[in-house]
Every structure is written in C-alpha cells, then in structure tokens.
Design an enzyme around this catalytic site. Structure first.
Site, PDB file in Angstrom:
ATOM      1  N   LYS A  41       2.512  -2.933   6.079  1.00 20.59           N
ATOM      2  CA  LYS A  41       3.690  -2.168   5.658  1.00 20.59           C
ATOM      3  C   LYS A  41       4.818  -3.103   5.244  1.00 20.59           C
ATOM      4  O   LYS A  41       5.146  -4.039   5.979  1.00 20.59           O
ATOM      5  CB  LYS A  41       4.188  -1.291   6.814  1.00 20.59           C
ATOM      6  CG  LYS A  41       3.164  -0.292   7.330  1.00 20.59           C
ATOM      7  CD  LYS A  41       3.092   0.920   6.435  1.00 20.59           C
ATOM      8  CE  LYS A  41       2.085   1.925   6.989  1.00 20.59           C
ATOM      9  NZ  LYS A  41       1.979   3.107   6.140  1.00 20.59           N
ATOM     10  N   ASP A  76       1.987  -1.731   1.600  1.00 18.99           N
ATOM     11  CA  ASP A  76       2.423  -0.337   1.533  1.00 18.99           C
ATOM     12  C   ASP A  76       3.911  -0.219   1.838  1.00 18.99           C
ATOM     13  O   ASP A  76       4.348  -0.490   2.951  1.00 18.99           O
ATOM     14  CB  ASP A  76       1.624   0.509   2.528  1.00 18.99           C
ATOM     15  CG  ASP A  76       1.907   1.999   2.368  1.00 18.99           C
ATOM     16  OD1 ASP A  76       2.720   2.361   1.487  1.00 18.99           O
ATOM     17  OD2 ASP A  76       1.318   2.791   3.118  1.00 18.99           O
ATOM     18  N   GLU A 113       1.554  -0.348  -2.746  1.00 22.61           N
ATOM     19  CA  GLU A 113       1.467   1.103  -2.602  1.00 22.61           C
ATOM     20  C   GLU A 113       2.862   1.712  -2.501  1.00 22.61           C
ATOM     21  O   GLU A 113       3.683   1.261  -1.703  1.00 22.61           O
ATOM     22  CB  GLU A 113       0.662   1.364  -1.319  1.00 22.61           C
ATOM     23  CG  GLU A 113       0.313   2.798  -1.056  1.00 22.61           C
ATOM     24  CD  GLU A 113      -0.681   2.891   0.110  1.00 22.61           C
ATOM     25  OE1 GLU A 113      -1.573   2.028   0.246  1.00 22.61           O
ATOM     26  OE2 GLU A 113      -0.544   3.828   0.893  1.00 22.61           O
ATOM     27  N   ASP A 135       1.141   6.961  -3.342  1.00 20.22           N
ATOM     28  CA  ASP A 135       0.658   7.617  -2.123  1.00 20.22           C
ATOM     29  C   ASP A 135       1.510   8.870  -1.850  1.00 20.22           C
ATOM     30  O   ASP A 135       1.104   9.989  -2.158  1.00 20.22           O
ATOM     31  CB  ASP A 135       0.709   6.611  -0.964  1.00 20.22           C
ATOM     32  CG  ASP A 135       0.174   7.186   0.329  1.00 20.22           C
ATOM     33  OD1 ASP A 135      -0.370   8.303   0.315  1.00 20.22           O
ATOM     34  OD2 ASP A 135       0.281   6.528   1.380  1.00 20.22           O
ATOM     35  N   LYS A 193      -5.037  11.381   0.718  1.00 20.49           N
ATOM     36  CA  LYS A 193      -5.396  11.731   2.078  1.00 20.49           C
ATOM     37  C   LYS A 193      -6.105  13.076   1.999  1.00 20.49           C
ATOM     38  O   LYS A 193      -5.450  14.118   1.932  1.00 20.49           O
ATOM     39  CB  LYS A 193      -4.134  11.843   2.943  1.00 20.49           C
ATOM     40  CG  LYS A 193      -3.403  10.514   3.145  1.00 20.49           C
ATOM     41  CD  LYS A 193      -2.061  10.750   3.781  1.00 20.49           C
ATOM     42  CE  LYS A 193      -1.401   9.489   4.325  1.00 20.49           C
ATOM     43  NZ  LYS A 193      -1.601   8.266   3.579  1.00 20.49           N
TER      44      LYS A 193
HETATM   45 MG   LIG Z   1       0.779   4.761   2.162  1.00 23.12          MG
END
Ligand SMILES: [Mg+2]
Length: 305
Positions: free
Chosen positions: A139, A168, A195, A220, A244
C-alpha cells in the site's frame, strides 16, 4: 426450489487492516446454503465491503431474513443491483449446482501476497518469499512520499529478481505524487502496476496519466461494482481492471462482460472465507485469467475458515 439457510460470521483481523480509508478490524459476512430437492447442498458467501460500494452487512442480513426457508432461481435472478454481495453469494451457490462434484474444488493459482503498509513491509517480505509468493502488493499513499520512496527502494533491493510488485494507492495520491510514483516506477521492470493512483471519480485524469507513463495503471475503487466496470469501459479505460468478484454482482453477468470486452483483469479478495474464495477462483479459471490473483491473505486472520 431450494431450501435456504444462512449463518452470519464475525472474523477479527489478527491486526487491523490499514488502508487510506482507515482501519478495518472485523470481517463480518454470511455463509448461505442452498439445498435442492435431491438433497444436494451448495454454499455461497456474502462478504460485503460497504466502503467499496457494496451493500452493508445489515442490508445483506435483512435480505436473507426476508427470503424465508425456500428460494427459487427466479428470486435469485431478481436480487436487486443494490445488493451486489448478495448477488454474488446466491449466484455462485446457484451455479455450483451445474458443476460436477470434482470441479467445485478450487483450482490452483499464482497468488499475490499482501505486504503490510509502511516499513513493516520490509520485515515481512522475506517470509512471504520463503512461502513461495512471487507477486507482492504494498500500500502506498499511507506515509509521506519521501518516506515511502525510501521504503520502496529497500523493498526492491530485497525483492527477488523475477518477482513482481504491485503498488496500491487506494485513490490516495495527488496529481503530483501520482506522477512521481509513475516516473520512478517506469525504470523498474518488476513493478507490475500502480493501482488506483487517483480518487475513484478521476477516470479521465487517470486515462491521461496512463497515456503519459510507461508504468501500467490498474483501476480498483473506480471499478468496484459492476455498473462502475461498465462505466469505466464506456469512458475509455483500456488499462487493468482490479475486480473483486465478491462484490461485483452475479458471476455469470461479470464473466460475460469480461469476455465480450476482453478486459485485462486481476481478481482480488474481499477478505472472504474459503467458500467465497473457491467461487471466485472457479470464475477466474473459467475466464483463464493469467495475472496473479489478489488472494494471498491467509496471514490476516488467526482462524482458518
Ligand atoms: Mg486496491
């Protein structure tokens, strides 16, 4: 007509999950079971993430309560779009009836291992490498960029030469910090993609960034729900889609859209149990998705559901 039962679960994370949305401490979800007249049962999982655009756990429970003891195919098809996690849970249980017993087992996939945010990633990386991961996710946009850049450089020193790293940002970068990350990453072949650099609504600006830099970009949050996937495609996004499946609605509708538009897709977890994971993996296998799946999350819970 299927007999219907469900149970609600609560799983505390071993350590709260830190994202730029804040801390996430307990995963609540629902395991549903459908039983057909022959006595065969199939499971499905409803694992919402309301801050990612799905319904809340309370709304999912309400929906399960009003179903009663039985449900038919028609009623499953009519689950409203406001309940995408319910659509996936019921939809995947329903499609499991079409499979032979052996093909309901989860196929094998390359997984991406999730590193903790900040400098803790450096300490965690060797353990994930030893466990066989070769794609990692870290992240960014959590600490000031100067600090993160230093950690990133150290991560690259420790990262195996054939491994891949996904960064991300969860929509947490500014135009300036996004440009900085895209620039420093373009010289590094092991960066698979960045991302969601910008906020979810900034699709046009992200398209413009993608045209200017070599580093691939994945969306995302911008494509969290099925209607947003459709909208991003309509607005011209031709980069990577992190999807997802657990909150992307009916699995058959998602599969059809991905195939028709030949989307470049990464499937990613919603911190679901093995039930939802198996359903998502079956879908990934059907679609022959080649990028590592974002499901390397077993370290995040103490239990083994
Ligand atoms: Mg993500």
């Amino acid at each position: 007509m299927y007999k219907f039962t469900y149970s609600v679960y609560r799983r505390p994370f071993r350590q709260p999950l830190t994202t730029s949305h804040g801390k996430w401490e307990i995963r609540e979800g629902i395991i549903i079971q459908l039983t057909d007249p022959s006595g065969r049962s199939e499971l499905g999982e409803i694992a919402p993430i309301p801050w990612f655009g799905s319904e809340s756990i309370d709304r999912s429970i309400e929906w399960c309560q009003q179903v009663g003891d039985n449900i038919n195919t028609d009623k499953i098809y009519r689950i409203p779009d406001e309940l995408p996690a319910c659509q996936f849970g019921f939809g995947s249980a329903l499609t499991a009836f079409d499979l032979s017993r052996s093909s309901t087992l989860a196929p094998h996939f390359e997984l991406s291992g999730l590193l903790p945010a900040g400098a803790a990633a450096i300490a965690q990386l060797p353990a994930l490498v030893r466990r066989g991961y070769s794609t990692f996710k870290w992240k960014i946009g959590v600490l000031p960029i100067v600090q993160e850049e230093a950690i990133w450089r150290q991560l690259l020193v420790d990262l195996p030469i054939d491994a891949k790293l996904r960064l991300d940002a969860n929509g947490g970068l500014t135009q300036t910090t996004a440009e900085r990350w895209l620039e420093i990453c373009s010289a590094e072949a092991r960066i698979e993609f960045i991302e969601q650099p910008l906020a979810p609504a900034e699709i046009e600006r992200t398209i413009a960034l993608a045209a200017r830099y070599h580093t691939p970009i994945a969306l995302d949050e911008s494509v969290a729900t099925f209607d947003r996937i459709q909208a991003a495609h309509a607005r011209g996004w031709r980069g990577i889609y992190v999807i997802k499946p657990g909150i992307a609605g009916f699995p058959w509708r998602l599969a059809k859209f991905i195939t028709r538009h030949q989307l470049d897709v990464v499937f990613s977890a919603v911190m679901e149990t093995k039930v939802g994971t198996a359903a998502a993996w079956r879908l990934a296998a059907d679609l022959k998705i080649s990028r590592s799946l974002g499901f390397g999350v077993e370290d995040w819970f103490d239990d083994d559901l």
